[in-house]
Design a protein around this motif. Sequence first.
Motif, PDB file in Angstrom:
ATOM      1  N   SER A  67       0.815  -1.218   0.000  1.00  0.00           N
ATOM      2  CA  SER A  67       0.000   0.000   0.000  1.00  0.00           C
ATOM      3  C   SER A  67       0.847   1.267   0.000  1.00  0.00           C
ATOM      4  O   SER A  67       0.354   2.341   0.315  1.00  0.00           O
ATOM      5  N   THR A  68       2.118   1.144  -0.369  1.00  0.00           N
ATOM      6  CA  THR A  68       2.983   2.325  -0.419  1.00  0.00           C
ATOM      7  C   THR A  68       2.678   3.158  -1.669  1.00  0.00           C
ATOM      8  O   THR A  68       2.111   2.658  -2.635  1.00  0.00           O
ATOM      9  N   PRO A  69       3.052   4.448  -1.652  1.00  0.00           N
ATOM     10  CA  PRO A  69       2.773   5.326  -2.806  1.00  0.00           C
ATOM     11  C   PRO A  69       3.401   4.806  -4.096  1.00  0.00           C
ATOM     12  O   PRO A  69       4.478   4.217  -4.092  1.00  0.00           O
ATOM     13  N   LYS A  70       2.709   5.059  -5.203  1.00  0.00           N
ATOM     14  CA  LYS A  70       3.194   4.727  -6.549  1.00  0.00           C
ATOM     15  C   LYS A  70       3.246   6.036  -7.330  1.00  0.00           C
ATOM     16  O   LYS A  70       2.333   6.855  -7.221  1.00  0.00           O
ATOM     17  N   ALA A  71       4.305   6.250  -8.123  1.00  0.00           N
ATOM     18  CA  ALA A  71       4.411   7.532  -8.828  1.00  0.00           C
ATOM     19  C   ALA A  71       5.318   7.442 -10.048  1.00  0.00           C
ATOM     20  O   ALA A  71       6.212   6.619 -10.121  1.00  0.00           O
ATOM     21  N   ASP A  72       5.026   8.321 -10.988  1.00  0.00           N
ATOM     22  CA  ASP A  72       5.877   8.620 -12.140  1.00  0.00           C
ATOM     23  C   ASP A  72       5.800  10.143 -12.248  1.00  0.00           C
ATOM     24  O   ASP A  72       4.764  10.679 -12.609  1.00  0.00           O
ATOM     25  N   GLN A  73       6.857  10.821 -11.893  1.00  0.00           N
ATOM     26  CA  GLN A  73       6.820  12.274 -11.713  1.00  0.00           C
ATOM     27  C   GLN A  73       6.922  13.086 -13.001  1.00  0.00           C
ATOM     28  O   GLN A  73       6.923  14.314 -12.947  1.00  0.00           O
ATOM     29  N   ARG A  74       6.976  12.458 -14.165  1.00  0.00           N
ATOM     30  CA  ARG A  74       7.137  13.235 -15.399  1.00  0.00           C
ATOM     31  C   ARG A  74       5.968  14.190 -15.617  1.00  0.00           C
ATOM     32  O   ARG A  74       4.824  13.883 -15.300  1.00  0.00           O
ATOM     33  N   VAL A 129      -5.421  10.330  -6.144  1.00  0.00           N
ATOM     34  CA  VAL A 129      -4.866  10.059  -7.470  1.00  0.00           C
ATOM     35  C   VAL A 129      -4.616  11.411  -8.134  1.00  0.00           C
ATOM     36  O   VAL A 129      -5.556  12.153  -8.399  1.00  0.00           O
ATOM     37  N   ILE A 130      -3.342  11.731  -8.365  1.00  0.00           N
ATOM     38  CA  ILE A 130      -2.981  12.956  -9.071  1.00  0.00           C
ATOM     39  C   ILE A 130      -2.477  12.548 -10.445  1.00  0.00           C
ATOM     40  O   ILE A 130      -1.544  11.757 -10.567  1.00  0.00           O
ATOM     41  N   ILE A 131      -3.131  13.083 -11.471  1.00  0.00           N
ATOM     42  CA  ILE A 131      -2.779  12.786 -12.848  1.00  0.00           C
ATOM     43  C   ILE A 131      -2.150  14.044 -13.426  1.00  0.00           C
ATOM     44  O   ILE A 131      -2.757  15.117 -13.380  1.00  0.00           O
ATOM     45  N   GLY A 168       2.248  11.455 -16.319  1.00  0.00           N
ATOM     46  CA  GLY A 168       2.806  11.280 -14.986  1.00  0.00           C
ATOM     47  C   GLY A 168       1.668  11.139 -13.986  1.00  0.00           C
ATOM     48  O   GLY A 168       0.530  11.533 -14.250  1.00  0.00           O
ATOM     49  N   TYR A 169       1.972  10.576 -12.821  1.00  0.00           N
ATOM     50  CA  TYR A 169       0.927  10.352 -11.817  1.00  0.00           C
ATOM     51  C   TYR A 169       1.521  10.186 -10.426  1.00  0.00           C
ATOM     52  O   TYR A 169       2.727   9.951 -10.268  1.00  0.00           O
ATOM     53  N   SER A 170       0.673  10.293  -9.440  1.00  0.00           N
ATOM     54  CA  SER A 170       0.989   9.984  -8.051  1.00  0.00           C
ATOM     55  C   SER A 170      -0.267   9.364  -7.452  1.00  0.00           C
ATOM     56  O   SER A 170      -1.351   9.954  -7.539  1.00  0.00           O
ATOM     57  N   VAL A 171      -0.137   8.178  -6.876  1.00  0.00           N
ATOM     58  CA  VAL A 171      -1.258   7.488  -6.249  1.00  0.00           C
ATOM     59  C   VAL A 171      -0.808   7.098  -4.853  1.00  0.00           C
ATOM     60  O   VAL A 171       0.194   6.404  -4.691  1.00  0.00           O
ATOM     61  N   ARG A 172      -1.559   7.573  -3.832  1.00  0.00           N
ATOM     62  CA  ARG A 172      -1.154   7.273  -2.455  1.00  0.00           C
ATOM     63  C   ARG A 172      -2.341   7.389  -1.507  1.00  0.00           C
ATOM     64  O   ARG A 172      -3.291   8.120  -1.763  1.00  0.00           O
ATOM     65  N   TYR A 173      -2.243   6.633  -0.406  1.00  0.00           N
ATOM     66  CA  TYR A 173      -3.226   6.749   0.656  1.00  0.00           C
ATOM     67  C   TYR A 173      -2.910   7.996   1.462  1.00  0.00           C
ATOM     68  O   TYR A 173      -1.746   8.279   1.763  1.00  0.00           O
ATOM     69  N   VAL A 174      -3.952   8.760   1.787  1.00  0.00           N
ATOM     70  CA  VAL A 174      -3.796   9.986   2.563  1.00  0.00           C
ATOM     71  C   VAL A 174      -4.914  10.047   3.601  1.00  0.00           C
ATOM     72  O   VAL A 174      -5.930   9.364   3.491  1.00  0.00           O
ATOM     73  N   THR A 175      -4.714  10.908   4.588  1.00  0.00           N
ATOM     74  CA  THR A 175      -5.758  11.135   5.575  1.00  0.00           C
ATOM     75  C   THR A 175      -6.907  11.914   4.958  1.00  0.00           C
ATOM     76  O   THR A 175      -8.077  11.611   5.186  1.00  0.00           O
ATOM     77  N   THR A 176      -6.572  12.932   4.149  1.00  0.00           N
ATOM     78  CA  THR A 176      -7.568  13.776   3.499  1.00  0.00           C
ATOM     79  C   THR A 176      -7.116  14.090   2.078  1.00  0.00           C
ATOM     80  O   THR A 176      -5.955  14.431   1.867  1.00  0.00           O
ATOM     81  N   VAL A 177      -8.025  13.995   1.121  1.00  0.00           N
ATOM     82  CA  VAL A 177      -7.764  14.442  -0.245  1.00  0.00           C
ATOM     83  C   VAL A 177      -8.247  15.887  -0.324  1.00  0.00           C
ATOM     84  O   VAL A 177      -9.336  16.206   0.150  1.00  0.00           O
TER      85      VAL A 177
END
Length: 177
Positions: A41-48, A106-108, A78-87
Amino acid sequence: MKTLRTAVATLALAGSLLVAPSTATAATTTAGPWCGITWGSTPKADQRMTVATLTGVRAGQHPCYDRLVFDVRGSTVGYSVRYVTTVYREGVGTPLPLRGGASLEVIIRAAGTSAALNRSEMVPVAGYQTLRQVAWGGSFEGQSTVGVGVRARLPMRAFVLRDGATSRLVVDIAHRW
């Protein structure tokens, strides 16, 4: 001699009874993870950063996980997907309320438009095993945020499929650990 053979056979039988349970326990503890899922469940990302446009979102159900697909007009994203307390909503920073026991941000890295989107229910997910809500968090300065309400903090993965001038960000959330 017969007594010696009987004693050896008895000791061998007793020894095999002591070894058998530990062998069975080892076999059951080395079984693979549920459905072969090892994502975590760790963050997944591609920062491009890219010049792309988010054109659609859809969901699907699979035997071991629920899937979200973000369609993008652009050869990569590029994207960032992670569990957070608040979106938080893009541009304004206010909390985006979500149903479920966990929130997935989910940040696209693609501009989007909310004109054709139902902000609080982008995709109907009633009856899904893991997904509880998919909500539009807005688009600002070339990136879009989507909040995903999930039943609990579960294993997830994210990856991009490319097809010429279009891309798809795929986010899978497992049904259980």
